[in-house]
Design a protein around this motif. Structure first.
Motif, PDB file in Angstrom:
ATOM      1  N   GLU A  32      -5.082   4.005   4.663  1.00 51.05           N
ATOM      2  CA  GLU A  32      -4.108   3.816   3.580  1.00 51.05           C
ATOM      3  C   GLU A  32      -3.000   2.858   4.004  1.00 51.05           C
ATOM      4  O   GLU A  32      -2.600   1.978   3.255  1.00 51.05           O
ATOM      5  CB  GLU A  32      -3.498   5.167   3.193  1.00 51.05           C
ATOM      6  CG  GLU A  32      -2.458   5.064   2.074  1.00 51.05           C
ATOM      7  CD  GLU A  32      -1.783   6.398   1.793  1.00 51.05           C
ATOM      8  OE1 GLU A  32      -0.860   6.427   0.968  1.00 51.05           O
ATOM      9  OE2 GLU A  32      -2.183   7.396   2.437  1.00 51.05           O
ATOM     10  N   SER A  35      -4.216  -0.712   4.269  1.00 50.77           N
ATOM     11  CA  SER A  35      -4.571  -1.303   2.975  1.00 50.77           C
ATOM     12  C   SER A  35      -3.369  -1.858   2.218  1.00 50.77           C
ATOM     13  O   SER A  35      -3.524  -2.615   1.267  1.00 50.77           O
ATOM     14  CB  SER A  35      -5.280  -0.258   2.104  1.00 50.77           C
ATOM     15  OG  SER A  35      -4.384   0.798   1.757  1.00 50.77           O
ATOM     16  N   ARG A  36      -2.162  -1.494   2.654  1.00 42.28           N
ATOM     17  CA  ARG A  36      -0.964  -1.955   1.931  1.00 42.28           C
ATOM     18  C   ARG A  36       0.018  -2.686   2.855  1.00 42.28           C
ATOM     19  O   ARG A  36       1.231  -2.573   2.694  1.00 42.28           O
ATOM     20  CB  ARG A  36      -0.268  -0.780   1.247  1.00 42.28           C
ATOM     21  CG  ARG A  36       0.053   0.401   2.152  1.00 42.28           C
ATOM     22  CD  ARG A  36       0.640   1.566   1.360  1.00 42.28           C
ATOM     23  NE  ARG A  36       0.894   2.739   2.181  1.00 42.28           N
ATOM     24  CZ  ARG A  36       1.985   2.921   2.913  1.00 42.28           C
ATOM     25  NH1 ARG A  36       2.935   2.010   2.909  1.00 42.28           N
ATOM     26  NH2 ARG A  36       2.137   4.017   3.636  1.00 42.28           N
ATOM     27  N   GLU A  38       2.130  -5.788   4.427  1.00 40.68           N
ATOM     28  CA  GLU A  38       2.831  -6.916   3.821  1.00 40.68           C
ATOM     29  C   GLU A  38       2.400  -8.210   4.505  1.00 40.68           C
ATOM     30  O   GLU A  38       2.592  -8.377   5.714  1.00 40.68           O
ATOM     31  CB  GLU A  38       4.345  -6.727   3.942  1.00 40.68           C
ATOM     32  CG  GLU A  38       4.870  -5.546   3.135  1.00 40.68           C
ATOM     33  CD  GLU A  38       6.386  -5.477   3.161  1.00 40.68           C
ATOM     34  OE1 GLU A  38       7.023  -6.548   3.344  1.00 40.68           O
ATOM     35  OE2 GLU A  38       6.926  -4.378   3.007  1.00 40.68           O
TER      36      GLU A  38
END
Length: 312
Positions: A32, A35-36, A38
């Motif tokens: 998780e 996957s995010r 920056e």
């Protein structure tokens, strides 16, 4: 056949250590977070790691000059980028160092001078990294309270420093004995060049300044990876924990440090009371940034005209 078997053994080590690293953490949380990430922070990390290669080239050029070899900065930069590619496909830093020796020797430096320059460059980097580890010990111990972990840090830091000092002194103190055999003769010669480097205020200052900047850039790259996934880890914590991990990852028992770096980072974060998943996330992103720069190095290799057959 022996080289193939050794490469397979180290690839197996990387896979095994990565497997164990994934078993120690929450894989779902890791996925998780990854996957995010920056992209801006990762782009900054890639830029800083590229700047690190420039400083590596500057340090190597100075050391090559002390070794009596003519190495233009442009050539040093080109070969240093190519080395980043081989660092990704061969064991730890050994692959990149081997590529630098081979290519520099074929450019006219000769095998002895090329080897001396790369070996001394590697030793200088390890020595300054160990100095940083030792200098940070008072603050590192404020994070890590386990007695065994503290002992390991002491052995790693002071052991590396002692090893380098012995290497520098051995050629000066035991030259007559070492010069009797070919293998030890080269060891003695490299040791005396290292001693000459230390006696030159200009060269020693350049090598020291470049080395400190290189390692601080490495720490900053790691911090950018932390910021990319918004992990609750400060720059100071990265500064105190990352250098020992990098020092351990230089041991050539895995491919590009994969697996060894991840497991070491997990252990470091665990002893510091930080989330192990954050340590693994940081290490994976750090390796991924190194891989991107390695791809750039591969492109430089292709553009340079140095083909694979040159290594046959």
């Amino acid at each position: 056949m022996r080289r193939v078997l050794l490469l397979l053994a180290k690839a197996t080590t990387s896979i095994l250590l990565l497997y164990l690293s994934l078993r120690w953490v929450n894989v779902g949380a890791l996925g998780e977070r990854l996957s995010r990430f920056e992209l801006g922070w990762i782009a900054l990390a890639v830029f800083l790691l590229t700047a690190q290669v420039v400083l590596l080239a500057a340090r190597w050029r100075e050391i090559a000059t002390v070794c009596g070899a003519n190495l233009a900065f442009k050539s040093a930069l080109q070969l240093s980028f190519i080395a980043t590619f081989f660092n990704q496909v061969l064991p730890s830093t050994v692959g990149g160092d081997g590529a630098r020796i081979w290519l520099f020797a074929r450019q006219g430096a000769g095998w002895a001078r090329a080897t001396y320059s790369v070996v001394i460059d590697r030793i200088a980097g390890v020595f300054v990294l160990a100095l940083i580890v030792v200098a940070c010990l008072p603050w590192t111990f404020s994070l890590i309270h386990d007695s065994i972990a503290r002992a390991v840090l002491l052995v790693i830091g002071f052991g590396a420093i002692a090893g380098v000092l012995i290497f520098v002194l051995i050629g000066v103190r035991f030259r007559q004995w070492l010069d009797r055999w070919m293998l030890t003769r080269h060891l003695s010669a490299a040791s005396r060049i290292s001693a000459a480097l230390c006696r030159s205020a200009r060269s020693a200052t350049i090598v020291l300044a470049c080395s400190v900047a290189i390692h601080l850039l490495g720490v900053t790259v790691a911090w950018c990876c932390v910021k990319a996934v918004a992990a609750p880890v400060s720059f100071a914590q990265v500064l105190f924990l990352m250098p020992p991990v990098i020092l351990i990852a230089t041991v050539p028992v895995s491919i590009a440090g994969w697996g060894l770096r991840e497991s070491s980072m997990i252990v470091a974060f665990a002893y510091a009371g930080l989330a192990q998943s954050d340590g693994l996330t940081l290490s994976i992103l750090f390796g991924a940034v190194g891989f991107i720069v390695g791809v750039v190095g591969g492109i430089v290799w292709i553009v340079s005209g140095l083909r694979l057959r040159s290594f046959a």
